[in-house]
Design a protein around this motif. Sequence first.
Motif, PDB file in Angstrom:
ATOM      1  N   THR A 101      12.328  65.191 103.218  1.00 58.81           N
ATOM      2  CA  THR A 101      11.970  64.074 102.513  1.00 58.81           C
ATOM      3  C   THR A 101      11.334  63.714 103.631  1.00 58.81           C
ATOM      4  O   THR A 101      10.419  62.902 103.319  1.00 58.81           O
ATOM      5  CB  THR A 101      12.222  64.087 101.866  1.00 58.81           C
ATOM      6  OG1 THR A 101      12.899  65.240 100.664  1.00 58.81           O
ATOM      7  CG2 THR A 101      11.961  63.137 100.312  1.00 58.81           C
ATOM      8  N   ALA A 102      12.512  63.218 104.488  1.00 62.16           N
ATOM      9  CA  ALA A 102      11.463  62.113 105.974  1.00 62.16           C
ATOM     10  C   ALA A 102      10.174  62.330 106.221  1.00 62.16           C
ATOM     11  O   ALA A 102       9.520  61.543 106.310  1.00 62.16           O
ATOM     12  CB  ALA A 102      12.572  61.694 106.246  1.00 62.16           C
ATOM     13  N   LEU A 103      10.312  63.610 106.233  1.00 53.72           N
ATOM     14  CA  LEU A 103       9.353  64.509 107.236  1.00 53.72           C
ATOM     15  C   LEU A 103       7.959  64.239 106.253  1.00 53.72           C
ATOM     16  O   LEU A 103       6.449  63.674 106.764  1.00 53.72           O
ATOM     17  CB  LEU A 103       9.299  66.203 107.949  1.00 53.72           C
ATOM     18  CG  LEU A 103      10.545  66.149 108.846  1.00 53.72           C
ATOM     19  CD1 LEU A 103      10.885  66.954 108.683  1.00 53.72           C
ATOM     20  CD2 LEU A 103       9.449  65.243 109.830  1.00 53.72           C
ATOM     21  N   LEU A 104       7.724  64.205 104.652  1.00 54.52           N
ATOM     22  CA  LEU A 104       6.732  65.400 104.113  1.00 54.52           C
ATOM     23  C   LEU A 104       6.471  62.787 103.998  1.00 54.52           C
ATOM     24  O   LEU A 104       4.980  62.948 103.809  1.00 54.52           O
ATOM     25  CB  LEU A 104       7.293  65.709 102.810  1.00 54.52           C
ATOM     26  CG  LEU A 104       7.536  66.498 102.730  1.00 54.52           C
ATOM     27  CD1 LEU A 104       8.277  66.974 102.175  1.00 54.52           C
ATOM     28  CD2 LEU A 104       6.703  67.400 103.177  1.00 54.52           C
ATOM     29  N   LYS A 105       7.311  62.212 103.613  1.00 55.98           N
ATOM     30  CA  LYS A 105       6.572  60.488 103.555  1.00 55.98           C
ATOM     31  C   LYS A 105       6.343  60.618 104.943  1.00 55.98           C
ATOM     32  O   LYS A 105       4.827  59.952 105.185  1.00 55.98           O
ATOM     33  CB  LYS A 105       8.681  60.033 103.526  1.00 55.98           C
ATOM     34  CG  LYS A 105       7.602  58.038 103.234  1.00 55.98           C
ATOM     35  CD  LYS A 105       8.996  58.000 103.060  1.00 55.98           C
ATOM     36  CE  LYS A 105       8.636  56.392 102.456  1.00 55.98           C
ATOM     37  NZ  LYS A 105       9.544  55.430 102.853  1.00 55.98           N
ATOM     38  N   ARG A 106       6.390  60.945 106.272  1.00 54.35           N
ATOM     39  CA  ARG A 106       5.924  60.586 107.400  1.00 54.35           C
ATOM     40  C   ARG A 106       4.945  61.483 107.687  1.00 54.35           C
ATOM     41  O   ARG A 106       3.506  59.782 107.704  1.00 54.35           O
ATOM     42  CB  ARG A 106       6.442  60.894 109.009  1.00 54.35           C
ATOM     43  CG  ARG A 106       6.306  60.653 109.863  1.00 54.35           C
ATOM     44  CD  ARG A 106       6.776  60.994 110.849  1.00 54.35           C
ATOM     45  NE  ARG A 106       5.901  60.455 112.191  1.00 54.35           N
ATOM     46  CZ  ARG A 106       6.587  61.084 113.308  1.00 54.35           C
ATOM     47  NH1 ARG A 106       7.495  61.639 113.381  1.00 54.35           N
ATOM     48  NH2 ARG A 106       5.702  60.787 114.775  1.00 54.35           N
ATOM     49  N   GLY A 107       4.166  61.973 106.582  1.00 55.21           N
ATOM     50  CA  GLY A 107       3.313  63.027 106.676  1.00 55.21           C
ATOM     51  C   GLY A 107       2.242  62.267 105.596  1.00 55.21           C
ATOM     52  O   GLY A 107       0.848  62.620 105.848  1.00 55.21           O
ATOM     53  N   ALA A 108       3.076  62.052 104.363  1.00 54.68           N
ATOM     54  CA  ALA A 108       1.925  61.439 103.618  1.00 54.68           C
ATOM     55  C   ALA A 108       1.472  60.189 103.856  1.00 54.68           C
ATOM     56  O   ALA A 108       0.178  59.974 103.966  1.00 54.68           O
ATOM     57  CB  ALA A 108       2.869  61.048 102.014  1.00 54.68           C
ATOM     58  N   MET A 109       2.097  59.480 104.895  1.00 57.26           N
ATOM     59  CA  MET A 109       1.758  57.725 105.401  1.00 57.26           C
ATOM     60  C   MET A 109       0.350  58.067 106.750  1.00 57.26           C
ATOM     61  O   MET A 109      -0.072  57.059 106.936  1.00 57.26           O
ATOM     62  CB  MET A 109       2.723  57.167 105.507  1.00 57.26           C
ATOM     63  CG  MET A 109       3.388  56.902 104.258  1.00 57.26           C
ATOM     64  SD  MET A 109       4.981  56.110 104.771  1.00 57.26           S
ATOM     65  CE  MET A 109       4.452  54.416 104.675  1.00 57.26           C
ATOM     66  N   THR A 110      -0.207  59.321 107.067  1.00 63.37           N
ATOM     67  CA  THR A 110      -0.564  59.105 108.457  1.00 63.37           C
ATOM     68  C   THR A 110      -1.658  60.119 107.452  1.00 63.37           C
ATOM     69  O   THR A 110      -2.061  61.191 106.958  1.00 63.37           O
ATOM     70  CB  THR A 110      -0.073  60.534 109.320  1.00 63.37           C
ATOM     71  OG1 THR A 110       1.879  60.378 109.433  1.00 63.37           O
ATOM     72  CG2 THR A 110      -0.288  61.382 110.120  1.00 63.37           C
ATOM     73  N   ASN A 111      -2.661  59.422 108.372  1.00 62.38           N
ATOM     74  CA  ASN A 111      -4.295  59.856 108.404  1.00 62.38           C
ATOM     75  C   ASN A 111      -4.620  60.865 108.903  1.00 62.38           C
ATOM     76  O   ASN A 111      -5.254  60.153 110.088  1.00 62.38           O
ATOM     77  CB  ASN A 111      -5.010  58.814 107.959  1.00 62.38           C
ATOM     78  CG  ASN A 111      -4.480  58.208 106.028  1.00 62.38           C
ATOM     79  OD1 ASN A 111      -4.224  58.356 105.231  1.00 62.38           O
ATOM     80  ND2 ASN A 111      -4.720  56.812 106.428  1.00 62.38           N
ATOM     81  N   ASP A 112      -4.457  62.012 108.858  1.00 66.91           N
ATOM     82  CA  ASP A 112      -4.991  63.259 110.360  1.00 66.91           C
ATOM     83  C   ASP A 112      -6.584  63.860 109.140  1.00 66.91           C
ATOM     84  O   ASP A 112      -6.743  63.501 108.297  1.00 66.91           O
ATOM     85  CB  ASP A 112      -3.115  63.841 109.512  1.00 66.91           C
ATOM     86  CG  ASP A 112      -3.878  64.847 108.676  1.00 66.91           C
ATOM     87  OD1 ASP A 112      -4.589  64.661 107.491  1.00 66.91           O
ATOM     88  OD2 ASP A 112      -3.520  66.286 109.069  1.00 66.91           O
ATOM     89  N   GLU A 113      -7.258  63.791 110.909  1.00 64.45           N
ATOM     90  CA  GLU A 113      -8.272  64.123 110.398  1.00 64.45           C
ATOM     91  C   GLU A 113      -8.434  65.754 109.941  1.00 64.45           C
ATOM     92  O   GLU A 113      -9.439  65.814 109.364  1.00 64.45           O
ATOM     93  CB  GLU A 113      -9.271  64.458 111.760  1.00 64.45           C
ATOM     94  CG  GLU A 113      -9.408  63.336 112.118  1.00 64.45           C
ATOM     95  CD  GLU A 113     -10.096  63.421 114.169  1.00 64.45           C
ATOM     96  OE1 GLU A 113     -10.400  64.069 114.265  1.00 64.45           O
ATOM     97  OE2 GLU A 113     -10.100  62.319 114.579  1.00 64.45           O
ATOM     98  N   ALA A 114      -7.015  67.090 109.601  1.00 65.19           N
ATOM     99  CA  ALA A 114      -7.443  68.239 109.286  1.00 65.19           C
ATOM    100  C   ALA A 114      -6.935  68.186 108.272  1.00 65.19           C
ATOM    101  O   ALA A 114      -7.398  69.495 107.289  1.00 65.19           O
ATOM    102  CB  ALA A 114      -5.854  68.459 109.523  1.00 65.19           C
ATOM    103  N   GLY A 115      -6.683  67.117 107.042  1.00 62.48           N
ATOM    104  CA  GLY A 115      -6.399  67.231 105.585  1.00 62.48           C
ATOM    105  C   GLY A 115      -5.364  67.125 105.305  1.00 62.48           C
ATOM    106  O   GLY A 115      -4.539  67.392 103.935  1.00 62.48           O
ATOM    107  N   TYR A 116      -3.957  67.789 105.969  1.00 60.82           N
ATOM    108  CA  TYR A 116      -2.978  68.055 105.955  1.00 60.82           C
ATOM    109  C   TYR A 116      -2.389  66.775 105.070  1.00 60.82           C
ATOM    110  O   TYR A 116      -0.786  67.375 104.498  1.00 60.82           O
ATOM    111  CB  TYR A 116      -2.051  68.879 107.183  1.00 60.82           C
ATOM    112  CG  TYR A 116      -2.982  69.271 107.753  1.00 60.82           C
ATOM    113  CD1 TYR A 116      -2.464  71.111 106.501  1.00 60.82           C
ATOM    114  CD2 TYR A 116      -3.034  69.985 108.862  1.00 60.82           C
ATOM    115  CE1 TYR A 116      -2.885  72.153 106.933  1.00 60.82           C
ATOM    116  CE2 TYR A 116      -3.557  70.975 109.039  1.00 60.82           C
ATOM    117  CZ  TYR A 116      -3.834  72.388 108.113  1.00 60.82           C
ATOM    118  OH  TYR A 116      -3.664  73.531 108.886  1.00 60.82           O
ATOM    119  N   SER A 117      -2.447  65.289 106.290  1.00 63.04           N
ATOM    120  CA  SER A 117      -1.538  64.518 104.909  1.00 63.04           C
ATOM    121  C   SER A 117      -2.484  64.415 103.248  1.00 63.04           C
ATOM    122  O   SER A 117      -0.745  64.381 102.918  1.00 63.04           O
ATOM    123  CB  SER A 117      -2.729  63.296 105.305  1.00 63.04           C
ATOM    124  OG  SER A 117      -2.815  63.003 106.532  1.00 63.04           O
ATOM    125  N   SER A 118      -3.595  65.113 102.979  1.00 62.80           N
ATOM    126  CA  SER A 118      -3.076  64.914 101.010  1.00 62.80           C
ATOM    127  C   SER A 118      -1.898  66.317 100.562  1.00 62.80           C
ATOM    128  O   SER A 118      -1.240  66.447 100.568  1.00 62.80           O
ATOM    129  CB  SER A 118      -4.677  65.502 100.898  1.00 62.80           C
ATOM    130  OG  SER A 118      -4.619  67.261 102.045  1.00 62.80           O
TER     131      SER A 118
END
Length: 168
Positions: A101-118
Amino acid sequence: MKNIYLVIAAISLLFAIRPVSAQHEDDSANTSELSYESFVTSAKPIKCLYGYAAEKVGDHDAAIAIFEDCIERFNSVYSMIWLAQIYDTGVGVPRDEKKATALLKRGAMTNDEAGYSSLAQYHYGVALIEGKGTPADRAAGEAWLTKASEAGVQEATDYLSSLPPSSK
């Protein structure tokens, strides 16, 4: 989500280059520069896709090494999601929902160009609502799911639609 098709094509190419039966060959004598083993220590961002191939052929140690390095080097949300899945399922490592869940939270808070943040926002929102690896927080979960839904993640839209009304 257009990029997901590129990822699928790249992954298909990886399997064509490195068939499962090849993992049993003597890699020490002749490792192809296109095999996932050659990407474990690579500094190239494409290595992150090779982590998926390593995981799918059962080389969990290589997959974890690749994903961890991609997260450290490139802040790869793709790698965060895959590594979270590994920790969530406990395949190849001890199960650790908090780490997932900590990894998912970090990813959710990152705005990546590929769209994986969503995608990370969707998974993190579900974790918050279900209290998986974190204390349950429906309001925060709904906010992350709404953000993912607005970014075009259909699963987030569907999950929000399936929630019973809040008892506020």
